[in-house]
Write a protein that holds these residues in place. Structure first.
Motif, short mmCIF file in Angstrom:
data_model
loop_
_atom_site.label_atom_id
_atom_site.label_comp_id
_atom_site.label_asym_id
_atom_site.label_seq_id
_atom_site.Cartn_x
_atom_site.Cartn_y
_atom_site.Cartn_z
N UNK A 138 16.50 10.07 -94.83
CA UNK A 138 16.08 10.90 -93.69
C UNK A 138 16.86 12.21 -93.66
N UNK A 139 18.17 12.11 -93.84
CA UNK A 139 19.02 13.28 -93.72
C UNK A 139 18.80 14.27 -94.85
N UNK A 140 18.82 13.79 -96.09
CA UNK A 140 18.71 14.67 -97.25
C UNK A 140 17.30 14.73 -97.83
N UNK A 141 16.66 13.58 -97.96
CA UNK A 141 15.33 13.56 -98.56
C UNK A 141 14.29 14.28 -97.73
N UNK A 142 14.31 14.03 -96.41
CA UNK A 142 13.36 14.70 -95.51
C UNK A 142 13.98 15.93 -94.84
N UNK A 143 15.23 16.24 -95.22
CA UNK A 143 15.92 17.44 -94.73
C UNK A 143 16.05 17.47 -93.20
N UNK A 144 16.30 16.31 -92.59
CA UNK A 144 16.44 16.24 -91.14
C UNK A 144 17.86 16.55 -90.68
N UNK A 145 18.85 16.33 -91.54
CA UNK A 145 20.23 16.46 -91.13
C UNK A 145 20.74 15.17 -90.51
N UNK A 146 22.05 15.03 -90.41
CA UNK A 146 22.66 13.78 -89.93
C UNK A 146 22.29 13.47 -88.49
N UNK A 147 22.33 14.49 -87.63
CA UNK A 147 22.07 14.25 -86.21
C UNK A 147 20.67 13.72 -85.96
N UNK A 148 19.65 14.40 -86.50
CA UNK A 148 18.28 13.96 -86.29
C UNK A 148 18.02 12.63 -86.99
N UNK A 149 18.66 12.42 -88.16
CA UNK A 149 18.49 11.14 -88.86
C UNK A 149 19.02 10.00 -88.00
N UNK A 150 20.15 10.20 -87.34
CA UNK A 150 20.69 9.16 -86.46
C UNK A 150 19.75 8.90 -85.29
N UNK A 151 19.19 9.96 -84.70
CA UNK A 151 18.27 9.78 -83.58
C UNK A 151 17.02 9.02 -84.00
N UNK A 152 16.49 9.34 -85.18
CA UNK A 152 15.31 8.62 -85.67
C UNK A 152 15.63 7.13 -85.86
N UNK A 153 16.77 6.85 -86.47
CA UNK A 153 17.13 5.45 -86.72
C UNK A 153 17.35 4.69 -85.42
N UNK A 154 17.94 5.34 -84.43
CA UNK A 154 18.15 4.69 -83.13
C UNK A 154 16.81 4.37 -82.49
N UNK A 155 15.87 5.31 -82.54
CA UNK A 155 14.54 5.09 -81.98
C UNK A 155 13.82 3.96 -82.70
N UNK A 156 13.89 3.97 -84.02
CA UNK A 156 13.23 2.92 -84.81
C UNK A 156 13.83 1.56 -84.49
N UNK A 157 15.14 1.48 -84.33
CA UNK A 157 15.79 0.21 -84.01
C UNK A 157 15.33 -0.33 -82.67
N UNK A 158 14.96 0.54 -81.74
CA UNK A 158 14.54 0.12 -80.41
C UNK A 158 13.09 -0.32 -80.36
N UNK A 159 12.20 0.39 -81.08
CA UNK A 159 10.76 0.12 -80.93
C UNK A 159 10.10 -0.39 -82.20
N UNK A 160 10.84 -0.46 -83.30
CA UNK A 160 10.25 -0.91 -84.55
C UNK A 160 10.07 -2.42 -84.62
N UNK A 161 9.05 -2.84 -85.36
CA UNK A 161 8.80 -4.27 -85.57
C UNK A 161 9.32 -4.65 -86.96
N UNK A 162 10.54 -5.13 -87.00
CA UNK A 162 11.18 -5.46 -88.26
C UNK A 162 10.74 -6.84 -88.75
#
Length: 370
Positions: free
Chosen positions: A83-107
């Motif tokens: 997320x951070x490097x491959x999609x060029x989101x940066x560390x901050x946005x990558x952390x926010x995406x992962x936090x959101x996915x952890x809350x609403x994702x169906x693992x």
């Protein structure tokens, strides 16, 4: 039959993503000046619902990428790195995406079953386009603060209530409602225990700003705070470890000469915050020197500083050097840091630019292969 129901859409996710990209490209070229004010508002509302539904799609997609380790196909070692490097989101946005996915994702569970989202009511609201990632992050932050002693049923009801109010409020409003909820669940703080404190412990360096300074975000357990306070009381005492005073005692106050410390304290005009900063520098220098003295063999110390700088910058004491961990360091401060250590110099060329890598550990030089 409306326009949406008359569309024949592909089933393949990649093909659907291509349709979305084509539609947004066409929409970007649309002439909004040609539509009425009511149509403008309806378009804005529709697009906001699309944005929010796409947050749910993003969560489902990233769950699959994570579960299958698909990021390795592009040479990345983790979802965050992708997320951070491959999609060029940066560390901050990558952390926010992962936090959101952890809350609403169906693992996927250990036995291959699809698990219920950690915040099911929140996930449902996202899929309906009623709330977005900003709401999810606020709900997740509030849920994280609910004491572990609160029973499971009450915790579930709290999440349902937060998701419900999020449909009508801004993310800031959700935060306010969440604080009221926490006050209701644990009005005097008596339910908070060691499990909660261990779960919320944190110490993180924030990115460097334009002046190359860095803020620290921390949530310290009582034990760490007690240890830090007693250490700073000694190392950050007035007169101790003052880089601006060559006669300032170094190390712990207990080992200092009382007369020299008293004289240094009289000359010390630093604030408590500056004394704390200088004490931390002295503590880290002492730790690195101790580690270097106790290490045997020819391997490189993990506590070594590895800094790359051009020979021109080093010669002129100007410019910005780069550490192996990515920190930008003014060359003038590099020279200051190197003055207290024994350096090992490795010189190499790349694209006709000669660069020097300085490695110092406060002890004997070590070999660095470059």
């Amino acid at each position: 039959m409306d326009a949406q129901s008359s569309l024949v859409l592909p089933e393949d996710p990649a093909a659907l993503a291509a349709v979305i990209e084509a539609a947004t490209t066409r929409l970007a070229a649309a002439r909004f000046a040609a539509v009425t004010e009511r149509e403008l508002l309806e378009t804005a509302e529709a697009l906001e619902h699309v944005h929010r539904r796409l947050d749910g799609v993003d969560a489902a997609l990233l769950v699959e990428v994570s579960d299958r380790g698909a990021y390795r196909k592009d040479g990345f070692l983790s979802l965050h790195q992708y997320l951070s490097s491959g999609l060029h989101l940066g560390d901050g946005e990558a952390r926010r995406r992962r936090t959101s996915v952890a809350a609403i994702g169906r693992f996927t569970g250990m036995q291959g079953q699809t698990l219920t989202p950690a915040c099911p009511a929140t996930a449902e609201a996202v899929n309906a386009g009623a709330i977005g990632t900003a709401h999810v992050l606020e709900i997740d932050a509030i849920m994280d603060k609910i004491p572990a002693a609160v029973d499971t049923q009450t915790r579930k009801l709290a999440e349902v209530q937060l998701a419900s109010v999020a449909r009508e409020l801004t993310p800031e409003g959700v935060r306010t409602a969440g604080h009221r909820l926490l006050a209701h669940l644990d009005p005097d703080g008596s339910l908070t225990d060691e499990r909660d404190r261990k779960r919320r412990r944190k110490f993180a360096l924030m990115p460097q700003d334009r002046q190359l300074m860095s803020k620290v975000t921390a949530s310290l357990t009582p034990a760490l705070r007690a240890k830090l306070e007693v250490t700073l009381e000694s190392w950050a005492a007035p007169g101790m470890n003052n880089p601006a005073d060559p006669d300032s005692p170094c190390g712990a106050r207990e080992a200092a000469d009382p007369a020299a410390l008293a004289a240094a304290a009289e000359r010390d005009d630093r604030t408590a915050g500056k004394r704390g900063h200088d004490a931390l520098v002295a503590l880290l220098d002492a730790e690195r020197a101790f580690t270097a003295a106790g290490t045997t063999g020819g391997g490189r110390l993990s506590s070594q500083l590895v800094i790359t700088v051009t020979d021109k910058e080093l010669r002129e004491h100007a410019g910005i050097a780069l550490t192996a961990t990515g920190t930008r360091l003014p060359v003038a401060e590099l020279v200051e840091a190197a003055s207290g250590a024994t350096p090992h110099l490795a010189v190499f060329s790349h694209a006709r630019v000669s660069r020097s890598t300085w490695v110092g550990d406060g002890a004997s030089p070590r070999r660095l292969n470059v």
